[in-house]
Design a protein around this motif. Structure first.
Motif, PDB file in Angstrom:
ATOM      1  N   LEU A 153       0.831  -1.207   0.000  1.00 42.87           N
ATOM      2  CA  LEU A 153       0.000   0.000   0.000  1.00 42.87           C
ATOM      3  C   LEU A 153       0.866   1.257   0.000  1.00 42.87           C
ATOM      4  N   MET A 154       1.917   1.253   0.784  1.00 46.12           N
ATOM      5  CA  MET A 154       2.813   2.410   0.819  1.00 46.12           C
ATOM      6  C   MET A 154       3.519   2.600  -0.520  1.00 46.12           C
ATOM      7  N   THR A 155       3.870   1.495  -1.186  1.00 44.96           N
ATOM      8  CA  THR A 155       4.501   1.600  -2.500  1.00 44.96           C
ATOM      9  C   THR A 155       3.551   2.194  -3.515  1.00 44.96           C
ATOM     10  N   LEU A 156       2.290   1.780  -3.477  1.00 41.53           N
ATOM     11  CA  LEU A 156       1.300   2.372  -4.382  1.00 41.53           C
ATOM     12  C   LEU A 156       1.182   3.876  -4.164  1.00 41.53           C
ATOM     13  N   THR A 157       1.117   4.280  -2.913  1.00 43.63           N
ATOM     14  CA  THR A 157       1.043   5.713  -2.617  1.00 43.63           C
ATOM     15  C   THR A 157       2.298   6.433  -3.096  1.00 43.63           C
ATOM     16  N   TRP A 158       3.441   5.799  -2.941  1.00 45.45           N
ATOM     17  CA  TRP A 158       4.714   6.379  -3.380  1.00 45.45           C
ATOM     18  C   TRP A 158       4.709   6.582  -4.898  1.00 45.45           C
ATOM     19  N   VAL A 159       4.235   5.575  -5.612  1.00 45.41           N
ATOM     20  CA  VAL A 159       4.213   5.676  -7.074  1.00 45.41           C
ATOM     21  C   VAL A 159       3.318   6.821  -7.528  1.00 45.41           C
ATOM     22  N   GLN A 160       2.154   6.943  -6.905  1.00 48.75           N
ATOM     23  CA  GLN A 160       1.204   7.973  -7.326  1.00 48.75           C
ATOM     24  C   GLN A 160       1.681   9.376  -7.001  1.00 48.75           C
ATOM     25  N   SER A 161       2.636   9.517  -6.086  1.00 48.13           N
ATOM     26  CA  SER A 161       3.131  10.841  -5.713  1.00 48.13           C
ATOM     27  C   SER A 161       4.462  11.175  -6.373  1.00 48.13           C
ATOM     28  N   LEU A 162       4.899  10.370  -7.347  1.00 47.95           N
ATOM     29  CA  LEU A 162       6.175  10.641  -8.009  1.00 47.95           C
ATOM     30  C   LEU A 162       6.098  11.950  -8.777  1.00 47.95           C
ATOM     31  N   PRO A 163       7.144  12.792  -8.719  1.00 51.69           N
ATOM     32  CA  PRO A 163       7.116  14.054  -9.449  1.00 51.69           C
ATOM     33  C   PRO A 163       7.321  13.834 -10.946  1.00 51.69           C
ATOM     34  N   GLU A 164       6.867  14.779 -11.719  1.00 50.21           N
ATOM     35  CA  GLU A 164       7.093  14.803 -13.163  1.00 50.21           C
ATOM     36  C   GLU A 164       7.888  16.051 -13.504  1.00 50.21           C
ATOM     37  N   PRO A 165       8.847  15.980 -14.489  1.00 53.04           N
ATOM     38  CA  PRO A 165       9.307  14.755 -15.122  1.00 53.04           C
ATOM     39  C   PRO A 165      10.294  14.021 -14.237  1.00 53.04           C
ATOM     40  N   ARG A 166      10.649  12.787 -14.606  1.00 60.42           N
ATOM     41  CA  ARG A 166      11.513  11.953 -13.779  1.00 60.42           C
ATOM     42  C   ARG A 166      12.935  11.941 -14.326  1.00 60.42           C
ATOM     43  N   ALA A 167      13.453  13.127 -14.681  1.00 56.46           N
ATOM     44  CA  ALA A 167      14.802  13.223 -15.242  1.00 56.46           C
ATOM     45  C   ALA A 167      15.872  12.879 -14.222  1.00 56.46           C
ATOM     46  N   ALA A 168      15.507  12.916 -12.911  1.00 59.86           N
ATOM     47  CA  ALA A 168      16.503  12.665 -11.871  1.00 59.86           C
ATOM     48  C   ALA A 168      16.705  11.174 -11.606  1.00 59.86           C
ATOM     49  N   TRP A 169      16.001  10.282 -12.296  1.00 55.33           N
ATOM     50  CA  TRP A 169      16.182   8.850 -12.082  1.00 55.33           C
ATOM     51  C   TRP A 169      17.583   8.415 -12.515  1.00 55.33           C
ATOM     52  N   ARG A 170      18.104   7.365 -11.857  1.00 56.64           N
ATOM     53  CA  ARG A 170      19.473   6.922 -12.102  1.00 56.64           C
ATOM     54  C   ARG A 170      19.483   5.702 -13.027  1.00 56.64           C
ATOM     55  N   GLN A 171      20.634   5.478 -13.608  1.00 61.74           N
ATOM     56  CA  GLN A 171      20.841   4.253 -14.377  1.00 61.74           C
ATOM     57  C   GLN A 171      21.078   3.098 -13.399  1.00 61.74           C
ATOM     58  N   LEU A 172      20.310   2.030 -13.540  1.00 57.93           N
ATOM     59  CA  LEU A 172      20.380   0.889 -12.632  1.00 57.93           C
ATOM     60  C   LEU A 172      20.597  -0.390 -13.436  1.00 57.93           C
ATOM     61  N   ASP A 173      21.108  -1.401 -12.752  1.00 58.22           N
ATOM     62  CA  ASP A 173      21.265  -2.711 -13.359  1.00 58.22           C
ATOM     63  C   ASP A 173      20.144  -3.605 -12.844  1.00 58.22           C
ATOM     64  N   LEU A 174      19.245  -3.987 -13.750  1.00 56.60           N
ATOM     65  CA  LEU A 174      18.090  -4.783 -13.347  1.00 56.60           C
ATOM     66  C   LEU A 174      18.518  -6.161 -12.839  1.00 56.60           C
ATOM     67  N   LEU A 175      19.622  -6.709 -13.371  1.00 56.22           N
ATOM     68  CA  LEU A 175      20.104  -8.002 -12.890  1.00 56.22           C
ATOM     69  C   LEU A 175      20.537  -7.899 -11.427  1.00 56.22           C
ATOM     70  N   HIS A 176      21.192  -6.813 -11.084  1.00 56.95           N
ATOM     71  CA  HIS A 176      21.619  -6.623  -9.692  1.00 56.95           C
ATOM     72  C   HIS A 176      20.404  -6.498  -8.768  1.00 56.95           C
ATOM     73  N   LEU A 177      19.390  -5.736  -9.170  1.00 56.72           N
ATOM     74  CA  LEU A 177      18.189  -5.586  -8.345  1.00 56.72           C
ATOM     75  C   LEU A 177      17.474  -6.925  -8.174  1.00 56.72           C
ATOM     76  N   ALA A 178      17.359  -7.712  -9.263  1.00 52.22           N
ATOM     77  CA  ALA A 178      16.713  -9.019  -9.164  1.00 52.22           C
ATOM     78  C   ALA A 178      17.523  -9.960  -8.269  1.00 52.22           C
ATOM     79  N   GLY A 179      18.866  -9.865  -8.350  1.00 47.84           N
ATOM     80  CA  GLY A 179      19.699 -10.701  -7.496  1.00 47.84           C
ATOM     81  C   GLY A 179      19.489 -10.404  -6.028  1.00 47.84           C
ATOM     82  N   GLU A 180      19.369  -9.136  -5.682  1.00 47.44           N
ATOM     83  CA  GLU A 180      19.120  -8.785  -4.290  1.00 47.44           C
ATOM     84  C   GLU A 180      17.768  -9.337  -3.825  1.00 47.44           C
ATOM     85  N   ALA A 181      16.746  -9.250  -4.696  1.00 47.28           N
ATOM     86  CA  ALA A 181      15.434  -9.789  -4.323  1.00 47.28           C
ATOM     87  C   ALA A 181      15.505 -11.302  -4.133  1.00 47.28           C
ATOM     88  N   VAL A 182      16.259 -11.994  -4.990  1.00 50.29           N
ATOM     89  CA  VAL A 182      16.407 -13.440  -4.847  1.00 50.29           C
ATOM     90  C   VAL A 182      17.088 -13.782  -3.523  1.00 50.29           C
TER      91      VAL A 182
END
Length: 433
Positions: A276-305
């Motif tokens: 629920l908190m994540t949903l609220t977080w997503v809906q309150s994201l500012p526009e535009p999202r130029a400040a987002w960083r480059q991430l490695d999706l494999l690294h994020l999935a590895g941490e979740a595993v």
């Protein structure tokens, strides 16, 4: 005051002031033109009288009177020889003149004495003065001012009526828009959508906004219904279990089992609260999202595993991770929640002895693909992307997890696909730019 009344009043005021300014300028130019014409006539008549006086004509009286009445003018005049008044006459009798000109050496002069315009001329021993009453000219200008004022008022009122009628015709679609917007739940389309003007642009913008608002309200209704169900079920179960346990003395092993069940329920509630908190977080994201960083999706999935490995071991499910480095642009916490929700759901719905495969690959056109596949019962036929219900199983699931995934993927400009694996299990594909 309504917009139509303000526009009409503004138009009448502007038209009236403009026409009054024009009429005032026209009256001033008319006065100057008539005054100039009258001055030229008086100068010409004074020159003619001077010529007659210098000729010493025996018919001076008749000739001077004819000159003053020439071209229908009604002038009066005087002829001085030295200090002596030799002749005076005319339509209005001798004008009342300032005799100071007789004492000066000025050859010509034009002055206004009362209501009379006087032209004076000196040459040798003769002084000629010709006057003309200005009252008829001033009366004409007063009539002009009165008639022009009435005409301007009538024209302004006519312009106001025309503008009010046109504004009413123009604003009628806006009134329909106001009535339609006040009925958000009405299925009727927004009026004036086909108009090519500003009203049509406003109607199309309102239609687009209403469509987006309806979709958002439907999502909120579905979300609230699911959240209410997801919250009510574990809370009711935990409350009933605690009340049953407290209803009579229990041996230590039963108390321990009740506490373990309460711990599991609390863990599920914590997961639900995080979603629920994540949903609220997503809906309150500012526009535009130029400040987002480059991430490695494999690294994020590895941490979740790594975080979910104890859960898979406890349920007897094998958890595999495979793939390559895959750069994406986004928010690390939100994308981690995507991987954790998908992998966690796959583990929960996979029976003991099954397996969950997680694969991350870069896309040829940029971005990355995350695939989570299990050997569980899979999605029921007809399940749509972002559906809250997983299917009938003996394991309690949290449908909000898929809602969280859908919202996060949408916020990142990606896509979410739900399908069935070749062996019959569930297969979820997330593509991110």
């Amino acid at each position: 005051m309504t917009l139509r009344a303000r526009l009409t009043l503004l138009t009448v005021t502007v038209v009236l002031l403009s026409l009054m300014s024009f009429a005032e300028l026209a009256g001033w130019l008319l006065w100057k033109a008539e005054l100039g014409s009258l001055t030229r006539q008086l100068n010409a008549q004074s020159q003619a009288l001077l010529a007659v006086a210098q000729s010493r004509s025996p018919t001076l009286d008749a000739t001077a009177a004819d000159i003053l009445e020439e071209k229908g003018t009604a002038a009066s005049g005087r002829i001085y020889q030295g200090q002596t008044l030799r002749w005076s006459g005319g339509a209005d009798g001798p004008p009342v003149l300032d005799a100071a000109f007789l004492q000066t050496s000025e050859p010509r002069a034009v002055e206004r004495v009362g209501d009379i315009l006087v032209a004076s001329r000196r040459q040798g021993e003769y002084v000629i003065q010709v006057g003309r009453n200005l009252e008829p000219l001033e009366h004409l200008l007063r009539r002009y001012a009165l008639l022009s004022g009435l005409s301007l008022l009538a024209l302004s009122l006519l312009a106001g009526w025309v503008v009010a009628k046109q504004v009413r015709r123009t604003l009628r679609p806006l009134e329909s828009l106001v009535g339609r917007v006040q009925q958000l739940d009405s299925p009727d389309p927004i009026p004036a959508l086909e108009q090519p003007d500003e009203v049509g642009a406003l109607a199309r913008a309102l239609q687009s906004s209403l469509d987006a608002l309806r979709a958002e309200r439907e999502r909120e209704t579905l979300f609230l219904a699911s959240a209410s169900h997801e919250l009510r079920t574990p809370v009711t179960a935990m409350l009933a279990d605690v009340q049953h346990t407290l209803s009579r003395p229990r041996p230590p092993d039963e108390l321990r089992a009740a506490l373990m069940r309460a711990e599991q329920t609390a863990s599920r509630l914590r997961l639900l609260t995080g979603n629920l908190m994540t949903l609220t977080w997503v809906q309150s994201l500012p526009e535009p999202r130029a400040a987002w960083r480059q991430l490695d999706l494999l690294h994020l999935a590895g941490e979740a595993v790594d975080r979910l490995q104890p859960l898979s071991l406890g349920r007897g499910v094998e958890l595999w991770l495979d793939g390559q480095e895959a750069p994406v642009s986004g928010e690390a916490g939100l994308l981690s929640s995507v991987a954790e929700n998908l992998i966690g759901n796959a583990i929960k719905f996979t029976p003991a002895g099954g397996e969950v495969q997680v694969r991350v690959t870069p896309l040829p056109n940029g971005g990355a693909e995350l695939v989570v596949q299990d050997t569980g019962p899979g999605f029921p036929p007809g399940t749509l992307t972002g559906a809250f219900v997983r299917g009938q199983t003996d394991v309690e699931g949290f449908g909000l997890g898929l809602a969280v995934v859908q919202q996060v993927v949408d916020a990142h400009g990606g896509t979410l696909e739900l399908g069935r694996a070749e062996g019959g299990g569930a297969r979820v594909v997330v593509r991110l730019p």
